[in-house]
Scaffold this motif. Sequence first.
Motif, PDB file in Angstrom:
ATOM      1  N   HIS A   1      60.097   4.903  71.659  1.00 26.19           N
ATOM      2  CA  HIS A   1      59.317   6.029  72.186  1.00 26.19           C
ATOM      3  C   HIS A   1      58.544   5.554  73.407  1.00 26.19           C
ATOM      4  CE1 HIS A   1      56.270   9.509  71.381  1.00 26.19           C
ATOM      5  NE2 HIS A   1      57.063   9.741  72.405  1.00 26.19           N
TER       6      HIS A   1
ATOM      7  N   TRP B   1      62.367   9.545  73.730  1.00 21.77           N
ATOM      8  CA  TRP B   1      62.825   8.639  72.676  1.00 21.77           C
ATOM      9  C   TRP B   1      64.183   8.102  73.126  1.00 21.77           C
ATOM     10  CZ3 TRP B   1      60.192   7.394  68.154  1.00 21.77           C
ATOM     11  CH2 TRP B   1      59.029   8.137  67.885  1.00 21.77           C
TER      12      TRP B   1
ATOM     13  N   ILE C   1      57.511  -4.244  69.396  1.00 27.18           N
ATOM     14  CA  ILE C   1      56.612  -3.901  70.513  1.00 27.18           C
ATOM     15  C   ILE C   1      55.738  -5.086  70.894  1.00 27.18           C
ATOM     16  CG2 ILE C   1      54.729  -2.379  71.239  1.00 27.18           C
ATOM     17  CD1 ILE C   1      55.543  -0.432  69.073  1.00 27.18           C
ATOM     18  N   MET C   2      55.222  -5.770  69.871  1.00 27.81           N
ATOM     19  CA  MET C   2      54.281  -6.851  70.162  1.00 27.81           C
ATOM     20  C   MET C   2      54.994  -8.080  70.714  1.00 27.81           C
ATOM     21  SD  MET C   2      51.456  -5.510  69.774  1.00 27.81           S
ATOM     22  CE  MET C   2      49.944  -6.385  69.422  1.00 27.81           C
TER      23      MET C   2
ATOM     24  N   ARG D   1      47.388   2.984  71.737  1.00 27.83           N
ATOM     25  CA  ARG D   1      47.327   3.340  70.319  1.00 27.83           C
ATOM     26  C   ARG D   1      46.094   2.801  69.595  1.00 27.83           C
ATOM     27  NH1 ARG D   1      52.169   5.809  67.205  1.00 27.83           N
ATOM     28  NH2 ARG D   1      52.770   7.132  68.933  1.00 27.83           N
TER      29      ARG D   1
ATOM     30  N   ASP E   1      48.162  11.448  69.127  1.00 27.47           N
ATOM     31  CA  ASP E   1      48.803  10.791  70.250  1.00 27.47           C
ATOM     32  C   ASP E   1      49.135  11.799  71.340  1.00 27.47           C
ATOM     33  OD1 ASP E   1      49.761   8.399  71.354  1.00 27.47           O
ATOM     34  OD2 ASP E   1      51.782   9.170  71.108  1.00 27.47           O
TER      35      ASP E   1
ATOM     36  N   VAL F   1      55.058   3.270  78.920  1.00 29.71           N
ATOM     37  CA  VAL F   1      54.594   2.389  77.846  1.00 29.71           C
ATOM     38  C   VAL F   1      55.385   2.725  76.585  1.00 29.71           C
ATOM     39  CG1 VAL F   1      52.646   1.729  76.388  1.00 29.71           C
ATOM     40  CG2 VAL F   1      52.272   2.226  78.819  1.00 29.71           C
ATOM     41  N   VAL F   2      55.901   1.703  75.934  1.00 30.83           N
ATOM     42  CA  VAL F   2      56.546   1.946  74.637  1.00 30.83           C
ATOM     43  C   VAL F   2      55.442   1.998  73.585  1.00 30.83           C
ATOM     44  CG1 VAL F   2      58.035   0.973  72.857  1.00 30.83           C
ATOM     45  CG2 VAL F   2      58.821   1.060  75.215  1.00 30.83           C
ATOM     46  N   VAL F   3      55.302   3.168  72.957  1.00 31.41           N
ATOM     47  CA  VAL F   3      54.212   3.357  72.001  1.00 31.41           C
ATOM     48  C   VAL F   3      54.696   3.287  70.556  1.00 31.41           C
ATOM     49  CG1 VAL F   3      52.784   4.704  73.581  1.00 31.41           C
ATOM     50  CG2 VAL F   3      54.437   5.890  72.120  1.00 31.41           C
ATOM     51  N   LYS F   4      56.006   3.234  70.346  1.00 24.54           N
ATOM     52  CA  LYS F   4      56.493   3.163  68.963  1.00 24.54           C
ATOM     53  C   LYS F   4      57.956   2.788  68.996  1.00 24.54           C
ATOM     54  CE  LYS F   4      56.032   3.928  64.453  1.00 24.54           C
ATOM     55  NZ  LYS F   4      56.360   5.123  63.682  1.00 24.54           N
TER      56      LYS F   4
ATOM     57  N   VAL G   1      56.222   6.567  76.530  1.00 25.70           N
ATOM     58  CA  VAL G   1      55.344   7.574  77.107  1.00 25.70           C
ATOM     59  C   VAL G   1      54.717   6.979  78.360  1.00 25.70           C
ATOM     60  CG1 VAL G   1      53.304   9.010  76.729  1.00 25.70           C
ATOM     61  CG2 VAL G   1      54.867   8.562  74.831  1.00 25.70           C
ATOM     62  N   ASP G   2      54.996   7.591  79.481  1.00 22.62           N
ATOM     63  CA  ASP G   2      54.432   7.095  80.743  1.00 22.62           C
ATOM     64  C   ASP G   2      54.593   5.582  80.900  1.00 22.62           C
ATOM     65  OD1 ASP G   2      53.697   9.567  81.545  1.00 22.62           O
ATOM     66  OD2 ASP G   2      51.614   9.392  80.881  1.00 22.62           O
TER      67      ASP G   2
ATOM     68  N   TYR H   1      50.492  -1.231  74.907  1.00 24.67           N
ATOM     69  CA  TYR H   1      50.633  -0.477  73.668  1.00 24.67           C
ATOM     70  C   TYR H   1      49.270  -0.277  73.004  1.00 24.67           C
ATOM     71  CZ  TYR H   1      51.059   0.210  68.678  1.00 24.67           C
ATOM     72  OH  TYR H   1      50.871   0.686  67.413  1.00 24.67           O
TER      73      TYR H   1
ATOM     74  N   GLU I   1      61.090   3.185  66.258  1.00 29.67           N
ATOM     75  CA  GLU I   1      61.533   3.674  64.953  1.00 29.67           C
ATOM     76  C   GLU I   1      63.030   3.439  64.828  1.00 29.67           C
ATOM     77  OE1 GLU I   1      60.300   7.700  64.142  1.00 29.67           O
ATOM     78  OE2 GLU I   1      58.169   7.205  64.374  1.00 29.67           O
TER      79      GLU I   1
ATOM     80  N   ARG J   1      42.262   4.200  70.949  1.00 31.07           N
ATOM     81  CA  ARG J   1      41.768   5.544  70.634  1.00 31.07           C
ATOM     82  C   ARG J   1      40.970   5.571  69.330  1.00 31.07           C
ATOM     83  NH1 ARG J   1      46.279   8.286  67.745  1.00 31.07           N
ATOM     84  NH2 ARG J   1      47.697   6.586  67.312  1.00 31.07           N
TER      85      ARG J   1
END
Lengths: 200, 867
Positions: B34, B17, B64-65, A125, B3, B39-42, B36-37, A121, B44, A128
């Motif tokens: 969410h 999503w 996520i963490m 995020r 992003d 990886v969970v980037v968010k 993306v490729d 992650y 919500e 960048r």
Amino acid sequence: MRWGMVIDLKRCIACYGCQLSCKAENGTPPGVFFARLLKHEEGQFPTVRQLFLPVLCNHCEEPPCVEVCPTGASFKTEDGIVDIDPDMCVGCRSCMMACPYGNRYFNDKPQHYFPDGPTPYEERRTARHQTDVVMKCNFCRDRLAVGKEPACVANCPAVARYFGDLDDPNSEVSRLIKDRGGFPLHPELGTKPSVYYLPA
Amino acid sequence: MTDLSDVSSRGVRDDKWIPTSCALCYGSCSILAHRVDDVVVKIEGNPDSAIGKGRLCGKGVSGIMTHYDPNRLTVPLRRTNPKKGLDEDPRWEEIGWEEALDEIAAQLRRIREDDPRKLIVQRTTTVTASRVPMLTFTAAFGTPNLSMAGGGLHCGNGAHLLSGLMHASWSIVPDFEHCNYAIYFGASKGHGAGHASGSNMKLAADARARGMKMVVVDPMCNFAAAKATEWVPLRVGTDGALALAMCHVMVRELGVYDAPYLQAKTNAPYLIGPDKRYVRDAATGKPTVWDLKAGAARPFGDVDAADMALDGEYDVGGVCARPAFALLREHLAKHTPEWGEKITTVPAANIRRLAREFVQEARIGSTIVVDGVTLPYRPVAAIAFRGSQGHMNSVYNFFAIDLLNQLVGAADVVGACLGFNPASNGYPGTGRLAYMPYPDDDGLMIAGTWMGYHKPYPVAEPRLPQKPGLQDFFVMGLNSPYLDSDDREALWDKFELPYRPEAMLNFGANLLMSIGNRESVARGLAEYKFMVSIDLFETETTRFADIVLPDCGHLQTLDSRSNYPFIFSLPGGMGEWCWPIRQPVLPPEGQQRRFQDVLLELSDRLGIRADMNAAYNAAMNLEGPYRLQGDHRYSYEEICDAELKCNFGPERGLEWFKEHGVLKWPKKPEEVYWRPFADVRVPIYWEFLVPVFEKMDAIGAPRGIKLPPEYYEPLPDFLPCLSHCCQKPGFDFYAFYYRDVLHTNSFTLENPWLDEAAQLDPFSYTIAINATTGRKNGLTDGARIWVENEKGRKVAGRVHLTEAIHPEGLGVAACAGHWGDGMPIAKGKGVFFNELLELDWDHSSPINLNLDLCAKVRVTLAEENAK
Ligand code: SF4
Ligand code: SF4
Ligand code: SF4
């Protein structure tokens, strides 16, 4: 058009949702909080009050931080957002000194949360964000661009945060400020913040 | 910098999503992950769902963490150090799944052949999804011993018993949409914790904005109290006394109560004889009431409610009989506000005012129209949870608080105290999921649905215990301290327990931290001959295991019912019925496996698949073509698919839910405000306790078990904790702990985002002490102190001096203070409050087994300050 935020202190319950949803949205490094929650106590037992104050960049109409930036990296958009172009930022931190609210952060080195290295992650995020530059809240411009509210607004579980056009007297934010006596932080400084609070 | 551009520069293969469910607390809010490729980037909130309505707390967005924590377990481990103890290194060796499962199966097979009851199954309450799989495995294996570690023992034994008995639900909440006056006793619903935590934050904020007055009774002014119209500080653990004094004012001084409600919906008119039992009709065996019209005692079902006497004394066949309400009125005589002030420290004048406000705001006798239906309107609610019930007096504290609701008829009607969804007409498409509270032969309410196999009422028959937790003897108990207590062996001896626990199968519970002092729990844990722990992290408890299995996290797992039963985490009040699922967003890392699959695999190896299928049929109420057959080896996907199709029709199976995430349909006023539509009564007089006590005493007394009868009286009283009786000089503070908004149990302390926020919060990791008292004791803000209980157990931490706590209180947040290396972010953060809790007979409620969660303590400056 002037984007602004209204935070209803009556509704806010200090859940830290804004602080953490901002972190999740922006992948800010350790120690950096574009949205923060402050707690303050007033009075004496038993007539004490616990006050919760969520804060973020005020996107001031007269931003002292922009004024002092020697390179023009700190700028104000036409719709009232104060942002930084990291490619132009030289990391002199004058803006951090100038911001009376302490809402700017210096990203001195690549950082991540676990000593073992960045998580996938964070590779996405956090990495960048350029280093050796100043960083701050930009009202989630990327989200606005695709028609979404800022992350901290959309997520607030108590629905204590509102976002809209302060120039439009009929917008929800303008009406809330008018009807409920919204106030900015430290108006005496003359920065004309775009973030307003409604009394608890 | 955006992003999107960031992603496109890498060449997007996948951008989705995915609707699923949070599991950072048992609220299980609906989320969108969410991805993306890969990886969970968010994360919500999912705005399509009624659970959270698209908004999450700080824990939920930080999931996520937790998912990407490099300290997660990824391979099965086997202990090579035979010694177990707090300071023993397990000396793990990595093993393959085959080997691990073979060994577990061999051990479990041996135990099952010997005596299946020797297996203790345990699960964390954080992951609600673990309930059905663990329950089914436990049933199939044949052991009655399923424990929720500290989860239930600390917060549920009183709260769920009372909520179930009086409101047919797991918990209670004000009808936020219509309530005008709520009084909270040690509860935070609507303020970032508890069942339906996510949704309730908005509902409570709406109520506040609408002008609902909120009074919060709590030793500490944080969360709920901070947002309250009025904070009522009280001495720790005395909530019941305050509620009783308020009842006294209502019944005896103001004489205001909802007589028609009491006559029709409670056992207040039931005649009670001198033996404290119902006066029953000779012919029918039914409890009788005094029929004012007929001037005679008659079975309750034969008399119009309006003709039932609530007061008086009647001669029934030579027996002097009095309505239960008359006994309550008499019983309350001693609970004057002046008496209440002495116990609670709340001034008598305030107690009188609060009682007056409560009855005034109740609008007794009024009705209101909701969605075209005319309904009783009682816009007041008395709400209790963990704080008030976490004491020796767990049962009566909660009982007395709920009496406030019952006296004014504010129970499951508009604006009142609501159970979470106790009645459902079912999913309109299939009629499934319908349930409604119904009466027993005495007219008393039985919950329509429940979380376990055993409902809180009718009360089971006490027997010589066959469970090491003794809950089949302590039939009012839910979770037990006696699996881990210091005196467990002595108790098992006295009760002639025919076997001893030998193995533990643990899912995610960190009982070394969540129950009481760690030495006591460690002693018990070390005695298990074999322990398996399925976990996300190598917790302090998992370090006692013989085999550790790496589990999948909330973004990797599957659950067909993340928010069912509806009495648990679906918000109460009007709105929507909502059924979300949890689905995998990411694959397992390393060799992680879903615990549900592991349990199915183990059942195959043990040859109990047929029992497992039958248990799933029972637990999910699978019917017709969806019933699992014989010993067929269904995958967990197939079981989830069967449950969904069975409930929602063949089109709405797992694939449909994976795509849509949730299914919703509107609630009807008759469901939410069900009380007038169900012919049930709730007990304001717990007659059933009299025979329960007699039976228990008959079993216990000959074995030297002395039960205090005062805990089994049919009417509530204030019974002190040991802390209230402590006279030791220097022990001036009542220590208690409370839930922190940033943390769930001991689990989220390892999340670096939550940990960082908690480090900055003035309370999360500190010991809160009243500023004036603290200064008198020579304390300065930030000083390191020792907090020591009467037995000499102590914990250290930094003091935070604050005006927002009762002068006698000492408050600690969360279940913090990890010491193990398996969760390095959590290690050393915050204060391990539970170390101050003794784990024995004297500190357990002698009726519902709730552990006494307050301790009288002494505070001293730590050595380094002296320098
Ligand atoms: S998310 Fe909303 S309720 Fe929570 S702290 Fe921020 S402003 Fe307050
Ligand atoms: S507007 Fe966006 S960047 Fe600014 S505080 Fe809110 S979430 Fe953070
Ligand atoms: S309330 Fe619980 S379930 Fe909901 S987002 Fe927060 S941690 Fe997740």
